[in-house]
Write a protein that holds these residues in place. Structure first.
Motif, PDB file in Angstrom:
ATOM      1  N   GLU A  48      54.534 -86.753 -50.979  1.00 62.92           N
ATOM      2  CA  GLU A  48      53.616 -87.002 -52.093  1.00 62.92           C
ATOM      3  C   GLU A  48      52.806 -85.745 -52.413  1.00 62.92           C
ATOM      4  O   GLU A  48      52.379 -85.009 -51.516  1.00 62.92           O
ATOM      5  N   TRP A  84      50.003 -84.067 -55.797  1.00 61.39           N
ATOM      6  CA  TRP A  84      49.191 -84.398 -56.974  1.00 61.39           C
ATOM      7  C   TRP A  84      49.010 -83.145 -57.829  1.00 61.39           C
ATOM      8  O   TRP A  84      49.116 -82.009 -57.339  1.00 61.39           O
ATOM      9  N   VAL A 114      55.385 -90.436 -54.719  1.00 59.47           N
ATOM     10  CA  VAL A 114      54.717 -91.451 -53.906  1.00 59.47           C
ATOM     11  C   VAL A 114      55.781 -92.195 -53.092  1.00 59.47           C
ATOM     12  O   VAL A 114      56.744 -92.730 -53.651  1.00 59.47           O
ATOM     13  N   LEU A 141      52.458 -90.727 -61.716  1.00 56.51           N
ATOM     14  CA  LEU A 141      51.515 -91.787 -62.065  1.00 56.51           C
ATOM     15  C   LEU A 141      50.257 -91.162 -62.655  1.00 56.51           C
ATOM     16  O   LEU A 141      49.641 -90.289 -62.029  1.00 56.51           O
ATOM     17  N   MET A 161      46.917 -91.379 -62.830  1.00 58.23           N
ATOM     18  CA  MET A 161      45.963 -92.138 -62.033  1.00 58.23           C
ATOM     19  C   MET A 161      44.602 -92.300 -62.704  1.00 58.23           C
ATOM     20  O   MET A 161      43.945 -93.330 -62.513  1.00 58.23           O
ATOM     21  N   GLY A 216      44.894 -95.653 -64.867  1.00 53.88           N
ATOM     22  CA  GLY A 216      44.632 -96.327 -63.599  1.00 53.88           C
ATOM     23  C   GLY A 216      43.159 -96.543 -63.354  1.00 53.88           C
ATOM     24  O   GLY A 216      42.585 -97.566 -63.736  1.00 53.88           O
ATOM     25  N   LYS A 219      49.320 -98.057 -56.876  1.00 52.00           N
ATOM     26  CA  LYS A 219      50.033 -96.780 -56.734  1.00 52.00           C
ATOM     27  C   LYS A 219      51.388 -97.117 -56.117  1.00 52.00           C
ATOM     28  O   LYS A 219      51.545 -97.182 -54.898  1.00 52.00           O
TER      29      LYS A 219
END
Length: 280
Positions: A27, A29, A41, A72, A74, A78, A96
């Protein structure tokens, strides 16, 4: 896209669905458009955003960000959505979910995303029905999210019969999949925000559906609106907002287009169905 360290997520709860089968890339970011994105993820989590107990309505929403099952969004799709719902008394939970593996190299990943949005790798499936066989890990994650919320419903002051789901783009595909493949999930209501809107066969107990899409969406804006007809023909409640402009991925960004109003429309729709106040 600027790589960043994985942020602290102290409230995230592992869902227990295991690691993504065959995953070899860890993972990571990055930041883009002033927002944060996760990719690769491999372990699914659920992060609660709970309202002030004095304002809690007892309703809850699982929020599924989008990103083509490669990443994603986020913040925009999210956490920001969940915070806005919690501010209105609705418990929100950001899912997630596990993602398809992408190159660890940022340059190669950027190129793959450019290809997707330029059309070279644009989704060819306009129907949620056609996507479902490809979503087994994600469906398992979403089912586990519903199970966890119901298990802790008393602790979180949630009515287990008033849990819905809202998804964005790929997250909207996952949300639609839950109506047919969610088995025990049984969302009370669902929202498809700029996901595919091709025709699909709704189940006999299909929940009320809210749809928001921009007519100039480069991915799904010109594939027809059979999903709305499917719900209407079967006699299920559906509300459809087609915005003139907004593109794809408008989410909670503040734009000069009327698509920015989707969240207020969604909130009013929830209120119309009784979810913005405690059940009598």
């Amino acid at each position: 896209m600027t790589p960043i360290a994985i942020p602290d997520q102290p409230n995230a709860i592992e869902l227990g669905t295991g690691s993504l089968p065959g995953a070899t890339v860890k993972e990571s970011w990055h930041s883009q458009y002033g927002s944060l994105f996760a990719r690769n993820v491999t372990i699914a989590t659920l992060t609660p955003f709970l309202p002030d107990p004095s304002q809690a309505t007892g309703a809850a929403v699982i929020v599924a960000p989008g990103g083509g099952f490669r990443t994603l969004s986020m913040n925009n799709e999210g956490w920001d959505v969940a915070k806005a719902l919690a501010d209105q008394g609705v418990a929100a939970f950001v899912l997630k979910y596990r993602l398809n593996q992408t190159p660890a190299d940022m340059g190669a990943f950027e190129q793959s995303m450019r290809d997707m949005f330029s059309g070279a790798a644009r989704p060819s499936r306009s129907s949620p029905d056609e996507m479902m066989p490809l979503l087994e890990p994600q469906i398992a994650d979403a089912r586990a999210a519903f199970t966890l919320i119901r298990q802790r419903a008393n602790h979180w002051r949630i009515d287990p019969d008033r849990i819905g789901m809202v998804g964005f783009s790929a997250g909207a595909m996952l949300t639609m999949a839950m109506t047919q493949k969610g088995v025990d999930a049984k969302p009370a209501f669902i929202a498809n925000i700029y996901g595919p809107v091709g025709a699909m066969k709704p189940p006999a107990d299909a929940p009320p559906l809210f749809v928001a899409l921009a007519a100039d969406d480069p991915l799904f804006g010109n594939m027809g609106y059979g999903l709305i007809d499917s719900w209407r023909t079967a006699g299920h409640p559906v509300e459809f907002h087609l915005y003139e402009r907004g593109g794809h991925g408008f989410g909670m960004y503040h734009k000069e287009t009327t698509s920015t109003g989707w969240f207020n429309a969604f909130s009013r729709w929830l209120a119309m169905h009784g979810y913005m106040k405690p059940r009598a």
